[in-house]
Design an enzyme around this catalytic site. Sequence first.
Site, PDB file in Angstrom:
ATOM      1  N   GLY A  94      -0.421  -3.395   5.684  1.00  0.00           N
ATOM      2  CA  GLY A  94      -1.563  -4.381   5.945  1.00  0.00           C
ATOM      3  C   GLY A  94      -1.962  -3.960   7.542  1.00  0.00           C
ATOM      4  O   GLY A  94      -2.531  -3.013   7.979  1.00  0.00           O
TER       5      GLY A  94
ATOM      6  N   THR B 269       0.970  -1.162  -0.068  1.00  0.00           N
ATOM      7  CA  THR B 269       0.235  -0.008  -0.026  1.00  0.00           C
ATOM      8  C   THR B 269       0.802   1.098   0.036  1.00  0.00           C
ATOM      9  O   THR B 269       2.125   0.902   0.005  1.00  0.00           O
ATOM     10  CB  THR B 269      -1.011  -0.013   1.253  1.00  0.00           C
ATOM     11  OG1 THR B 269      -1.905  -1.366   1.246  1.00  0.00           O
ATOM     12  CG2 THR B 269      -1.711   1.141   1.553  1.00  0.00           C
TER      13      THR B 269
END
Length: 575
Positions: A469, A377
């Site tokens: 995460g 991410t």
Amino acid sequence: MIARHKFLCALFFVLLFGSAHAESPLAQPEPHARPPRAAIASANSQATDAGIEILKAGGNAFDAAIAVSATLGLVEPESSGIGGGAFMLLHIAANDQQVFIDARERAPLAATRDMYLGADGEPLRERSINGALAAAIPGLPAGLVHLAKRYGKLPLAASLAPAIKLAREGWTFSSKNAAMLGFRREVLATNPAAAALFLANGQSPKPGDRLSNPDYAAMLQRLAENGEASFYEGKFAQSLVDGVRAGGGIWSMQDLASYRVVERPVLRIEHRGQQIITVPPPSSGGVALATMLNIMAGFDYVKLPRVARIHLLTESMRRAFRDRALYLGDPDFVEVPVALLASPEYAAGLRAGIHPTKATASAALPGIGDFSDRPSTSHFSIIDTDGNLMAMTQTVNLPFGNAFVVPGSGFLLNNEMDDFSAKPGTPNAYGLVGEDANAIAPGKRPLSSMTPSFVIGPDRIAAIGTPGGSRIITMVLLGILDLMDGGSAEHAAALPRLHHQYLPDVLSAEPAALDESEISELQAMGHTVSAGERSWGNMQVVVWDKQANTVEAGSDPRWKGVGKASTADDGVIFR
């Protein structure tokens, strides 16, 4: 009694969150102090430079965010991109207002509760991770258009120009690109369009190589000229649907045409005389932050010895993640008890079960019946010279998403369907468990750990966030506490990290986060400690010290030479 409880919860929700922003949030500016310079911290120097370019061209933090976001989608495809989604947190200085833009992906309308279960009722993980069936409907393209229309100063075409130019002329492949590609090379090779973008004769590019992506440039150009309709309607949308269905997916034209971003009231947390502005569901991060900080507020933890403080933080994390598994999901589909979970009174009840010197076994908490965590991410933080703040976290979920590219599109699709709870109590790729609140449903947004946040104190204001995460939430917690303790942007970004997520019942620690004596003390309390794990996260922080009249940016040193924190003053960039 039930009706009264619901009324009180609703009243508390209004008091806690306030109302949504007015129709014209940029109107009627009021006088306010201004930072002496702008600053950007992002996970890739090419993206930071793109944002600085837009600021120097007269754009605000939100225009710069579009440039950074679109560039990250090109130069950091393992972590985020147009085929994924984002949470955008805005602070509008002119009227001291905060806005949350939910550009999270949505499940296709043909999705079903048990679509990833085999005949034996057990999850078939391959289906929710790799290939077209794993892809939810992207939200980032609509999010960027929305951001430009409502909050930017420049045309969308101007903000997208740096990414378009870089895609056409070539971008530099980094050591992080190479490291993440190593984890997904085999599955990328199975999709010809993905292999054409990222592999040459089955081999990964080398750090320093220049890559171009004309399809990505063309897609951004269409977005710049025709807005979100160029992505969600017409010929390009049809090509996406046809490509996904040819790969075994279930997208439809209705899925794309019906996608909308949502603006939701932000979550506000008071702690130690400062205010944390963060994100509500479908993020689990804001509620978990509220729970953990409210639990900690009942202890004089600032004065405690380090091991005692770590013990209490661990117990707070354990309880927040237990509640995440039980209660949190898309608020458009399930009733999420946000006001209750974020209340000091609820935290007091959780706190009462914490022993000051003994760990609580997760199995002892009422609730539900070695995971992979890669920095897949991306987060960036921005402050401009008007004092506007942007904290934006965007993702395609696992590294390189679902490793599937529709031919001619120029970008990877996400595998966010794995963020749903495919089966109650069964861990996803990040080891997170969930219940029916996060079950798959048509058009539903999967629960996320992304936690872009602001820390607003009497003298300093900061934007913070990170990938990682399930560990995003605890990283942001530790970063916020460090900023409250007076830590700099660089210090917060570099801080050694600890994490507990209820299940598995393990306190994880980065190298050098704990010494041998601290590990022994924690184990004596009953904690299972996994010390010396590889590093995780990629935190990006900006801080404006109003008292000292300084601005600083901090980029996580864990990917040294890849990320970049810059401040801009009179056209000069300081590194």
